[in-house]
Design an enzyme around this catalytic site. Sequence first.
Site, PDB file in Angstrom:
ATOM      1  CD  GLU A  99      27.865  50.222  48.794  1.00 32.94           C
ATOM      2  OE1 GLU A  99      28.687  49.775  49.275  1.00 32.94           O
ATOM      3  OE2 GLU A  99      26.443  49.840  48.853  1.00 32.94           O
TER       4      GLU A  99
ATOM      5  CG  ASN B 121      26.313  47.726  51.936  1.00 32.04           C
ATOM      6  OD1 ASN B 121      26.763  47.816  51.841  1.00 32.04           O
ATOM      7  ND2 ASN B 121      25.305  47.789  51.618  1.00 32.04           N
TER       8      ASN B 121
ATOM      9  CB  ALA C 146      23.704  48.725  46.325  1.00 29.78           C
TER      10      ALA C 146
ATOM     11  CG  ASP D 216       6.194  59.643  94.392  1.00 25.20           C
ATOM     12  OD1 ASP D 216       5.898  60.129  95.187  1.00 25.20           O
ATOM     13  OD2 ASP D 216       6.132  58.496  94.946  1.00 25.20           O
TER      14      ASP D 216
END
Length: 891
Positions: free
Chosen positions: A699, A724, A281, A327
Site C-alpha cells: 500500500e 488491513n 497505509a 533442579d
Amino acid sequence: MKQNWHALSVEEIIRELKSDAYLGLSGEEAGKRQQKFGFNKLPGEKLLSRPKIFLEQFKSPLIYILVIAGILTLLLKEYANAVVIFGAVFLNTVFGFFQENKTSRVLAELKKLAKVRTYVVRNGGEKEISQEELTPGDLILLHPGNKVPADGRLIESHNLKINEASLTGEWFPSEKITGVLPEKTLLADRDNMVFMGCVVEDGRGRVIVTETGLKTEIGRVAEMIGRTKEEKTPYQKKVIHLSKAIGVLIVFLSLFVFVLGITTGREIFEMFLTAVAVAVAAIPEGLPVAITVILSIGMQRILKKRGLVRKMVAAETLGSTSIICTDKTGTLTEARMQVAGIFSEAKEIFTDGLKYSEEIDGNSSESHILALKIGMLATEAFIENSEDELHKWIVRGRPMERALLLAGIQAGFSKKELEEKQPKIDERFFDPVHKYSATLHRFSDKKNILYVLGAPEIILKMSKLSLKSFNQLSQKVDHLASRGSRVLGCAYKKIKNLIPTPKGVGTPTANVGEIKDTDLEAMTFGAFIAIHDPIRKEVKEAMKICRQAGMRPIIVTGDHRLTAKAIAEELGLPAKEENIIEGSELEKLSEAEFREKLKDIEIYARVEPGQKLKIIEAWQARGEVVAMTGDGVNDAPALKKADIGVALGSWTDVAKEASDLILLTDNFSIIVAAVEEGRVIIDNIRKTVTLLVSQSFSEIILIGASLVGGLPLPILPVQILWENLIEGSPQGIALAFEPKEKDLMGRKPEHPNRPLLTPQMKTIIFGFGIFTDLVILGLFLYLLKIEMPLPEIRTVVFAALAIDTVFYAISCKNLRKNIWQYNPFSNLYLVGCMIFSLGMLFLAIYLPFLQNLLKTTPLNFFDWTLLLGLGLINLVLIEIIKWFFRIKSEK
C-alpha cells in the site's frame, strides 16, 4: 545480629540473645523486641489488579504508533478512520487483558493463604501464637508436621528430621543435632540450625529463634529477588526493534511525501492529509491484535499440557530457549523415596516400584526375601485405608519407612499377616545415635527371632562375617552410595526363648522376652536395601528430545555431588569429573576462570541461591536464552533472573511469583512441550508478520509512486484501513492456529539476537512486494489511460490487494516448504477467514451502504478474471522465492 549462629555453643547463643533455655522470653521483653525487630513476615508480591493488567496491554511500541495515528485522524476529523484504528487498539487490549487476567486469577487460586501458627515458651509457659509475633530470643517447640516459623539454633533435639528441600534442594530430610559446627559450614550442612519455611518430618526439638523476617535465610533470598533485574524477553526486544523500524519508516515516508507535494506546488493541507494517508497505509493495524491472539493461543495450548504461563510475552521466549538449568528433586525425579534394589551376598534383585527383576517366592528363606520382610516388620509405617482400592491407599509414616512398607507390599507380603505369624515381643526405635532399629518376634515355642535394620556400617559390625565378606560388602555399600542411593542394612538372629508360651495360648504375654545388648552381636547378615529418589519415567525421552532440538540441559541442585552424578549418568548426560563442580569450588573461581570452565560443566552440586544467579548470568553473557527450573524459596532470584523461570506448581509461592511458567504437574517433559509450543508461536508470528507487513508495504509503494508521478491516489485511506483490518487481519489471526511443523524440534534454538524479519521474509515483503506493486501500478496506469472512471479503478486496485492477501495467506502457512509439500487447506480457521475475507470483499463492492463508506463500484466478470489471474501469478512467484531459500538452506 551475628550470622554464624551454627558456630556458637548453646550457652553462647543464650547469652548473646539474652534468653533462657527453659523459660524463654517474658511477654514484656517479647513486645519490646517486636517493636525493635518488626513483625516476623516477608513482603509478598501483590497480584496485579484488573485495571493494572488492562493498562499493561498498552505497553507496546506498535500500540503507541496506532494511538498516535488515531489521534491524528481525529484531529483531521476523519472519524471513520479513527474509529477503525482505535477499534484495533481496543481488540488488542481486550485479548491481552482477558488472557493475563485469567492467568492471574489461576495463580491466586494456587497461592496458599493460611497463616502459620507456632508453639512458643514465654514466662516458662507454652502458648500458641502466629509466627508473625515471633522475635529473636523466643523459645519455640517443633513437632512433626510443623512448618518452621523462623530461623533458629537447636538447643534440644529428639530424632528431629526436617525437610529443607524448599531452601537447599536436598530431597532427603536433614537429621538435626545440637553440637557446634565449623564457621565455614555450608548452609545445606548446618544441621544444628532450623530455617523458616522448612517442614518437620519427624521427631521434636526446642529452638532459640536467631533471626526473623528479612534477616532469615528466606528473607535474604526475598531481598535478592528485589535486587534482581528482570531482563526484556527476546520477543520484546524484537518487537521494539520492528516497531522502531516501522516508526522511522512512517516518519520518513510521511515527511518525504509532504515535502515533495509542497515543492510541486500542492496545497499544505492537502499534502498533510496525504501524508497521514501514507502513515495509515504503513501501519499494519491488525498486527498487534494478531500477535496477541497467537500468544494467547500458545498459552492455552501450554495450559492444556499442564503448564501455566504467567506473562503472555514469555510464551514466545520459550521457543528460543537454548539452555535449561534444571533442579533435580521433583523435576527430574519424583521427590519421594522408593526401594531400588535388595543386595545380599548371593543375589541382587532390582525394582522399578512396579515389579521386581525376578519373581518373589514368599515362602523362600533366601536373604533378599527375608530383607523385605525385615523392612516391613521393623517399620512403624502403616496403610490408613487398606480396605480401599490400591491406588487410593494413604500410607502414613516416615518417608523411608513408607518406602520399605511399599516394597514389601509390592513383593506380595502383608505386614498384618507377618505380625500374626511372628508376633512382636519387644522393639527398639531408631535413633540417630545408635543408627538402628530392632524388633524381637516369636519364631516358635522354643525360639524368638531378632530383626535389626539400620545404617550399613552398624549392621556390618553387628554381623558375624569373614574379613573377605566384610570387605566385599563394604565395597558394595560404597558403590551404592556412589550411585546416589541411601543404603540400609538388615540382619537377624534366632534366640532361645527362655520362657516358653503356656500351653493353649497362641500369643505370648507382655515381657516374655526383651532385646539385650548382647543379642546384637554375631548376627546373621541379611542384605542391603538401596533406596533412591526415582527418575520420572518420561524424563529420559524428554532429555533426548531436548538434545535433538539443540537445547542443553544442565543439572543445578543443592543435593550431593554423587547423587547428582548418578542421576546425570542415568539420563545419559556427561558426568565425568571435569563436568561436575560444587558450590564451594564455584565460589573460589574468578569470573574469567568460570567463563573458561563454563562450557564443560554439566552438573552443579551443593549450590546456593547466589551461585545460581552466577550460573545464569554467565550463560546469558554468552548470548544464550536460559530457562531455570526451581521449586523452593532458594530458587526464586534465579527464576526471576532467567529468561524463562519455571516453577513447580506443588512447591513454594515465592518461587511461583518469581517465575514465568508454572508446571501444574511437576514434570520436566512439560518444559520440553512448552518449548515446542514456544517454537510454534515464533513460527506463527513470523507467518503473520510476513502476511500483514507485506500488505502494508504494498500500500505504501502504491501511494508513494502515485504521489511521485503526480497521479491520483490508487486507493483511499478508508479502503486501506478496510484492507488491513477486514481483509488481512482475520487471516493473520487465523495463522495463530497453524499446527506445529514436523521438523520443529529437529531445529537448533533461535539466537536471541536474530531479528524478527529473516532474509526470506524481507525478500517476500520487499522484493516480491515491489514486483507486485509494479504490476498493480501498471494496471492502474493502463486503466487510467483507457479512461475508466477513477472510483472503478480504485475498486479494482482495492480488490486486487484483497485477493493477493488471500493467496499470500496460503503461502504463508509454511515459510520453509512449498505449497505442494503441505496441505494448504489443513487449517480450517484460515480457510474460514479466507472465505470471510472474500465475502466481505464482495459486500464492500456490491452492498450500497459499504459502497458509500468505501467509495467502491461494482465490477464485471472480466475484472474478476483479471484479478484472479494476478493472484495466481503472485502465488507462483512467492513459491519460487520459498523454493530458492529452501534449496539454499539444504546445501
